[in-house]
Enzyme design. Structure first.
Site, PDB file in Angstrom:
ATOM      1  N   CYS A 115       0.646  -1.464   0.191  1.00 20.59           N
ATOM      2  CA  CYS A 115       0.148   0.456  -0.104  1.00 20.59           C
ATOM      3  C   CYS A 115       0.562   0.914  -0.024  1.00 20.59           C
ATOM      4  O   CYS A 115       0.622   2.981  -0.083  1.00 20.59           O
ATOM      5  CB  CYS A 115      -0.995   0.010   0.937  1.00 20.59           C
ATOM      6  SG  CYS A 115      -2.212  -1.406   1.598  1.00 20.59           S
ATOM      7  N   HIS A 133      -6.038   2.128   5.513  1.00 20.18           N
ATOM      8  CA  HIS A 133      -6.354   0.456   4.772  1.00 20.18           C
ATOM      9  C   HIS A 133      -6.658  -0.377   4.903  1.00 20.18           C
ATOM     10  O   HIS A 133      -6.705  -1.075   5.605  1.00 20.18           O
ATOM     11  CB  HIS A 133      -4.952   0.969   3.675  1.00 20.18           C
ATOM     12  CG  HIS A 133      -5.992  -0.306   2.450  1.00 20.18           C
ATOM     13  ND1 HIS A 133      -7.528  -0.695   1.244  1.00 20.18           N
ATOM     14  CD2 HIS A 133      -5.324  -1.484   2.380  1.00 20.18           C
ATOM     15  CE1 HIS A 133      -7.018  -1.573   0.721  1.00 20.18           C
ATOM     16  NE2 HIS A 133      -5.923  -2.024   0.957  1.00 20.18           N
ATOM     17  N   GLU A 158     -26.974  11.291   9.573  1.00 19.79           N
ATOM     18  CA  GLU A 158     -26.649  12.022  10.166  1.00 19.79           C
ATOM     19  C   GLU A 158     -24.829  11.609  10.054  1.00 19.79           C
ATOM     20  O   GLU A 158     -24.020  12.907  10.659  1.00 19.79           O
ATOM     21  CB  GLU A 158     -26.414  11.178  12.191  1.00 19.79           C
ATOM     22  CG  GLU A 158     -26.504  12.158  13.076  1.00 19.79           C
ATOM     23  CD  GLU A 158     -26.654  13.855  12.675  1.00 19.79           C
ATOM     24  OE1 GLU A 158     -26.457  14.730  13.779  1.00 19.79           O
ATOM     25  OE2 GLU A 158     -27.654  13.784  12.613  1.00 19.79           O
ATOM     26  N   HIS A 208     -12.194  -5.043  -2.812  1.00 17.26           N
ATOM     27  CA  HIS A 208     -11.412  -4.708  -2.209  1.00 17.26           C
ATOM     28  C   HIS A 208     -11.516  -3.520  -0.828  1.00 17.26           C
ATOM     29  O   HIS A 208     -11.530  -4.956  -0.010  1.00 17.26           O
ATOM     30  CB  HIS A 208     -10.591  -4.150  -3.068  1.00 17.26           C
ATOM     31  CG  HIS A 208      -8.900  -4.506  -2.425  1.00 17.26           C
ATOM     32  ND1 HIS A 208      -7.534  -4.463  -3.101  1.00 17.26           N
ATOM     33  CD2 HIS A 208      -8.565  -4.056  -1.068  1.00 17.26           C
ATOM     34  CE1 HIS A 208      -6.762  -4.152  -2.801  1.00 17.26           C
ATOM     35  NE2 HIS A 208      -7.386  -4.042  -1.344  1.00 17.26           N
ATOM     36  N   ASP A 276     -32.501  26.883 -10.435  1.00 14.68           N
ATOM     37  CA  ASP A 276     -31.742  27.896 -10.135  1.00 14.68           C
ATOM     38  C   ASP A 276     -32.957  28.197  -8.994  1.00 14.68           C
ATOM     39  O   ASP A 276     -34.054  27.697  -9.342  1.00 14.68           O
ATOM     40  CB  ASP A 276     -31.913  29.151 -11.096  1.00 14.68           C
ATOM     41  CG  ASP A 276     -31.807  30.708 -11.166  1.00 14.68           C
ATOM     42  OD1 ASP A 276     -30.896  30.949  -9.929  1.00 14.68           O
ATOM     43  OD2 ASP A 276     -32.476  30.942 -11.565  1.00 14.68           O
ATOM     44  N   GLU A 278     -33.571  32.106  -7.825  1.00 12.63           N
ATOM     45  CA  GLU A 278     -35.038  33.703  -8.239  1.00 12.63           C
ATOM     46  C   GLU A 278     -35.257  33.267  -9.420  1.00 12.63           C
ATOM     47  O   GLU A 278     -34.249  33.557 -11.095  1.00 12.63           O
ATOM     48  CB  GLU A 278     -33.432  35.166  -8.136  1.00 12.63           C
ATOM     49  CG  GLU A 278     -32.856  35.324  -7.026  1.00 12.63           C
ATOM     50  CD  GLU A 278     -32.058  36.185  -6.519  1.00 12.63           C
ATOM     51  OE1 GLU A 278     -32.584  37.123  -7.387  1.00 12.63           O
ATOM     52  OE2 GLU A 278     -31.146  36.067  -6.015  1.00 12.63           O
ATOM     53  N   SER A 411     -27.997  27.183  -6.744  1.00 14.32           N
ATOM     54  CA  SER A 411     -27.761  29.366  -6.649  1.00 14.32           C
ATOM     55  C   SER A 411     -27.197  30.038  -6.464  1.00 14.32           C
ATOM     56  O   SER A 411     -25.936  29.342  -5.279  1.00 14.32           O
ATOM     57  CB  SER A 411     -29.021  29.842  -5.524  1.00 14.32           C
ATOM     58  OG  SER A 411     -29.294  30.669  -5.320  1.00 14.32           O
ATOM     59  N   ASP A 471     -33.374  31.473 -14.889  1.00 12.56           N
ATOM     60  CA  ASP A 471     -34.221  32.856 -15.717  1.00 12.56           C
ATOM     61  C   ASP A 471     -32.981  33.558 -16.761  1.00 12.56           C
ATOM     62  O   ASP A 471     -33.272  34.455 -17.445  1.00 12.56           O
ATOM     63  CB  ASP A 471     -34.993  33.848 -14.787  1.00 12.56           C
ATOM     64  CG  ASP A 471     -33.736  33.809 -13.766  1.00 12.56           C
ATOM     65  OD1 ASP A 471     -34.344  35.674 -13.758  1.00 12.56           O
ATOM     66  OD2 ASP A 471     -33.237  33.243 -13.401  1.00 12.56           O
TER      67      ASP A 471
END
Length: 512
Positions: A115, A133, A158, A208, A276, A278, A411, A471
């Protein structure tokens, strides 16, 4: 004891390190800690059968992290029986400085973990303080639920809060790379995954296990525990027929290829919709006539009441940095903020003056957005604010969600502000229909690279599988350049569009 002739994980040679330093308290304590963690992780099933590995940097305040020595567990050794003397010590670039002594039969000769090269990538690319690992069965099975998936995704759990940079409402995304016969052969694909997912603190290896890193061994251990919990939760939800990757964790639905906009050609089939706010989900007047004035009118009160809290101190720190930059650039409305030892009211008055100027100029900057979000949070909690959306929005969100389409918000407002708006509407909490939130941390909304970042984050095969609704003509152009399909929203109060703009327009989400 190894000498300068030892070859490290990068195949190079390095100068000797003082024997006294190798026997120092810091090195010994790190070796002892590593042995203890190996025994603990063996009990969790993460390093059984001599598999898995752990590495920790020898912390020293006088030495920059990138120059600190590395202690690493060996390969092919029963992790639950390891002692401090079994550990390797490596230089910052991965060459072996000290290796364990040979033990009599039936022990194998000591061998540096395969590793090693992967660990060094996490150290070099992420300035990590420790890397774990694990071969835990949860991390293995999580990659096998969908054998073709290149990512593991989960949201509204959570334990996501235990992963650096993530909160409960965020979608946690972990890249999955394919396994190879030899561990060191994973080095290049792991490095590519780290580079492609700048927010991740882990990489899964299919069939793995997982590599997890953190700023320290505590951060790495905590995150590894959270990751394994989340994998276990996903597996159990899958067994119950529930979808761990959606906000409400409802029944798993086979993806329905939904033709958006009444078209039936293949290019119109959508997997994601990015909205979006607004002028698209929400009247522009709500932002300009309700949210902005509320923040402006309550900034002094908010700062006065919360001045000594850690949250507000962080808000002020960001604002001070922004104002200093504005003053250097001669930005109109910027006024100096007194130093920390000044009277509280003087500091607040200066901040208020700067915030008012920023709001008046409609600036899309993180320091302002963060403070506004915290002020709005108070407003929503006190029922002084209520999120406003067009009446067609809730029905469309529910319909798309039922069809298996994931919906995201993008946004210029902070993610906190987005969650507050959709979580507190007269139609109830609409967040259960939303898979995630993007703000200007991914980039300016009028720049193509921002939509490339979103495209790579939501996990689609083709960018045309994403529909972006806005928009703003300039945002539409940028999203189209990134390959997204685009609709322009026509709502009361929206700005006029250029002639021959070339985009499909909608006046209601019922048209999508």
């Amino acid at each position: 004891m190894a000498t300068a002739s030892d070859v490290g994980v990068n195949g190079d040679k390095r100068a000797k390190i003082s024997p006294d330093f190798l026997e120092s308290k810091g090195v010994h304590e790190t070796k002892t800690l590593l042995a203890e963690l190996c025994r603990h992780f063996y009990g969790l099933g993460w390093v059984s059968g001599t598999g898995g590995s752990i590495t920790i940097k020898v912390h020293d305040d006088a030495i920059p992290k990138q120059n600190q020595l590395v202690v690493m567990s060996p390969s092919g050794v029963q992790k639950e029986r390891m002692v401090p003397e079994d550990m390797y010590v490596l230089s910052p670039d991965g060459s072996v400085i000290s290796s364990p002594t040979v033990k009599p039969y039936p022990h194998k000769p000591p061998k540096c973990s395969d590793c090693g090269p992967l660990f060094m990538k996490a150290y070099q690319m992420r300035d990590a303080g420790a890397v774990i690992h694990s071969h835990g069965i949860e991390s293995c099975l999580a990659t096998m639920i969908n054998p073709s998936a290149k990512e593991f995704r989960i949201t509204h759990m959570e334990m996501i809060k235990g992963i650096k940079g993530h909160g409960y409402y965020d979608e946690l995304v972990i890249p999955i790379i394919e396994n190879t016969a030899y561990e060191y052969e994973l080095t290049e694909s792991l490095a590519k995954a780290i580079e492609a997912y700048p927010k991740t603190t882990a990489v899964l290896v299919r069939n793995h296990g997982i590599y997890v890193w953190g700023d320290s061994w505590i951060h790495a251990k905590t995150q590894a525990e959270c990751y394994h919990y989340l994998f276990d939760a996903a597996i159990k939800l899958y067994q119950l027929g529930l979808d761990w990757s959606t906000p409400n964790h409802g029944p798993i639905q086979k993806f329905k290829e939904v033709a958006v906009g009444g078209c039936n050609d293949e290019a119109s089939l959508k997997r994601c919709i990015v909205l979006d706010i607004e002028g698209t989900t929400t009247p522009i007047s709500f932002v300009t006539d309700v949210l902005f004035p509320y923040a402006r009118d309550n900034v002094h009160k908010h700062l006065s009441l919360t001045f000594d809290t850690a949250e507000t101190k962080e808000d002020i720190k960001l604002l001070i940095s922004q104002v200093q930059d504005d003053l250097e650039k001669g930005v109109a409305g910027a006024v100096p903020i007194p130093p920390d030892d000044s009277a509280k009211e003087e500091v607040i008055a200066a901040i208020v003056a700067n915030v008012e100027a920023m709001i008046k100029a409609d600036r899309k900057i993180p320091a302002l957005k963060q403070l506004q979000g915290h002020i709005w949070l108070t407003g929503f909690e006190n029922n002084e604010l209520k999120g406003e959306v067009f009446e067609d929005v809730p029905r469309a969100l529910e319909r798309w969600h039922a069809s298996g389409i994931k919906v995201y918000i993008y946004s210029s407002g902070s993610r906190l502000a987005q969650r507050l708006l959709f979580g507190n509407t007269k139609y109830g909490d609409l967040r259960k229909y939303l898979s995630g939130y993007f703000d200007t941390a991914v980039g300016n909304k009028r720049e193509t690279r921002s939509y490339v970042e979103i495209r790579e984050s939501v996990g689609v095969d083709k960018p045309s599988e994403i529909l972006f609704v806005t928009d703003v003509y300039q945002e539409a152009v940028a999203a189209k350049a990134a390959g997204l399909d685009v609709n322009i929203s026509i709502r009361p109060g929206n700005a006029p569009l250029p002639d021959n703009h070339g985009f499909k327009i909608i006046q209601s989400f019922s048209e999508i």
